[in-house]
Design an enzyme around this catalytic site. Sequence first.
Site, PDB file in Angstrom:
ATOM      1  CB  CYS A   1       2.502   0.911  -4.375  1.00 38.46           C
ATOM      2  SG  CYS A   1       0.867   1.653  -4.558  1.00 38.46           S
TER       3      CYS A   1
ATOM      4  CD  GLU B   1       2.905   4.491  -6.781  1.00 37.88           C
ATOM      5  OE1 GLU B   1       2.712   3.282  -7.109  1.00 37.88           O
ATOM      6  OE2 GLU B   1       2.543   4.971  -5.702  1.00 37.88           O
ATOM      7  CG  LEU B   2      -0.390   2.844 -12.428  1.00 31.04           C
ATOM      8  CD1 LEU B   2      -0.650   2.275 -13.807  1.00 31.04           C
ATOM      9  CD2 LEU B   2      -1.560   3.679 -11.950  1.00 31.04           C
TER      10      LEU B   2
ATOM     11  CD1 TRP C   1      -8.259   3.247  -1.196  1.00 30.54           C
ATOM     12  CD2 TRP C   1      -6.954   2.437   0.428  1.00 30.54           C
ATOM     13  NE1 TRP C   1      -7.927   1.950  -1.531  1.00 30.54           N
ATOM     14  CE2 TRP C   1      -7.127   1.434  -0.552  1.00 30.54           C
ATOM     15  CE3 TRP C   1      -6.169   2.160   1.551  1.00 30.54           C
ATOM     16  CZ2 TRP C   1      -6.542   0.185  -0.443  1.00 30.54           C
ATOM     17  CZ3 TRP C   1      -5.579   0.912   1.665  1.00 30.54           C
ATOM     18  CH2 TRP C   1      -5.766  -0.057   0.677  1.00 30.54           C
ATOM     19  CG  ASN C   2      -1.952   3.259  -0.209  1.00 32.31           C
ATOM     20  OD1 ASN C   2      -2.232   4.317  -0.773  1.00 32.31           O
ATOM     21  ND2 ASN C   2      -0.938   2.513  -0.594  1.00 32.31           N
TER      22      ASN C   2
ATOM     23  CD  GLU D   1      -0.428  -3.946  -5.848  1.00 34.92           C
ATOM     24  OE1 GLU D   1       0.330  -3.243  -5.161  1.00 34.92           O
ATOM     25  OE2 GLU D   1      -1.244  -3.469  -6.669  1.00 34.92           O
TER      26      GLU D   1
ATOM     27  N   GLY E   1      -2.734   4.886  -7.908  1.00 33.93           N
ATOM     28  CA  GLY E   1      -3.853   3.975  -7.704  1.00 33.93           C
ATOM     29  C   GLY E   1      -3.701   2.688  -8.477  1.00 33.93           C
ATOM     30  CB  SER E   2      -6.208   0.197  -9.421  1.00 32.41           C
ATOM     31  OG  SER E   2      -7.159   0.919 -10.202  1.00 32.41           O
TER      32      SER E   2
ATOM     33  CE  LYS F   1     -12.235  10.175  -7.060  1.00 31.81           C
ATOM     34  NZ  LYS F   1     -12.495   9.687  -5.701  1.00 31.81           N
ATOM     35  CG  HIS F   2      -7.846  11.946  -0.906  1.00 31.77           C
ATOM     36  ND1 HIS F   2      -7.373  10.646  -1.008  1.00 31.77           N
ATOM     37  CD2 HIS F   2      -7.003  12.575  -0.051  1.00 31.77           C
ATOM     38  CE1 HIS F   2      -6.308  10.515  -0.243  1.00 31.77           C
ATOM     39  NE2 HIS F   2      -6.058  11.669   0.338  1.00 31.77           N
TER      40      HIS F   2
END
Length: 460
Positions: free
Chosen positions: A262, A228-229, A130-131, A359, A206-207, A154-155
Amino acid sequence: MLIATINPFDNKVVKTFEEMTPEAVDAAITQAEDTFKTWRTQPFSRRSELLHRVAELMREGSDKLSKLITLEMGKLYAQSLGEIALSADIIDYYATNAEQFLADEHLKPEFGEAYIKKSPIGVLLGVEPWNFPFYQVARFAAPNIMIGNVVLVKHASNVPQCAQAIEDIFIAAGAPKGLYTNLFISGSNVSNYIADERIKGVSLTGSELAGASLAAAAGKALKKSVLELGGSDAFIVLEDADIDQAVAWGVIGRMNNTGQCCVAAKRFIVVEAVADEFLTKFKAKLTGLKVGDPMDSTTELGPLSSEGAAVQLADQVQRSVDAGAKVILGGKRVDRPGAFMEATILTDIEPGMAAYHEELFGPVASFYRVKDEAHAIRLANDSPFGLGGTVFTANKERGENVAAMIDTGMVFINHPTWTQSDLPFGGTKRSGYGRELSALGVEEFVNKKLIRFSEYADPF
């Protein structure tokens, strides 16, 4: 999770969406697979024409799309405008350069002739955050569509109107049905679809938790994945740095997107000789930030993306304080409706504290003073994450030497970690694997097929 627009400025539900049925998802995958069979045969000129039109429509609708971003996840409107511009630039970048990036690579074998042909692999599933609801999608979809792949997206469940708007733009640009498909499904159901043999690769931003789950499902299904976390970027300031410049960029690096990046500067590591000066000036800048409506052009610090995000961040700060960290600025929720958190600086952070290892995704800066350059490098590397990093110094060679010693996927000298179309983006350690953007971003989901030619010869 509820698929809904909840305005984080006042935490009011604006609009809700129904999750797609398994039958609807199956039909979408079937359509994507059918579309791939023809899209893969289209010339680069056709693919390029479509993406240039997508970028054009994005720019034409910039005001409306930017307001959607701000409504759904709270980004300052001016920064939302910047995200739309960047997203369109990325799409144009691949529309212009992908054919060159994907050209046959001729080899020089000892015998005969050989080359590598880069071909599409099929239907891809992207799980996006979402960011940066347009930028993250652009850097996944644009290169893969230019390759000849097709994408299902899938957003994040809290930006459904942004998700739908992107698909609508592709349709308006003339994309064939199934080239770009938005899936309204919950995150808990994603792994079920990864096993579908029609899906050939998966990408997630995401996470850590979501990344581990997706990677496990992809590994079990023997499919390529790109992750990409999270990140906990170090922002190192050496004694020869221009402190005013370091402070100015430090504020931007930490507070851009309300700190929800991130690659935000999260851990400020400053050598003892200039630590007091930096901290005094940095605190003064953060103290003066105006909190308010993200649609107001004078607002400098808006809400976090959701009430849940604000609660989690406040809890991380409190757990750190309970363990001995000190708050020298902020540290609490803002006393007003909405998902607001004060601009915060933590000091005296030690191993074992939440702020040391986790984080902090929001307007909270962790400050460390260290003896010298060697201690700065050691502390920068003492993190489970390895996404980006920053070094401020007046000496370019020194900066490059420090950058070489930092275990991350990216290091910027005299500038916070940033992003642009022609620079690769990705990390190491628990920040994930694979690369997006630049020429590297088009290399992940291709079949690099070796073709070898030899003159007929008697095998005996």
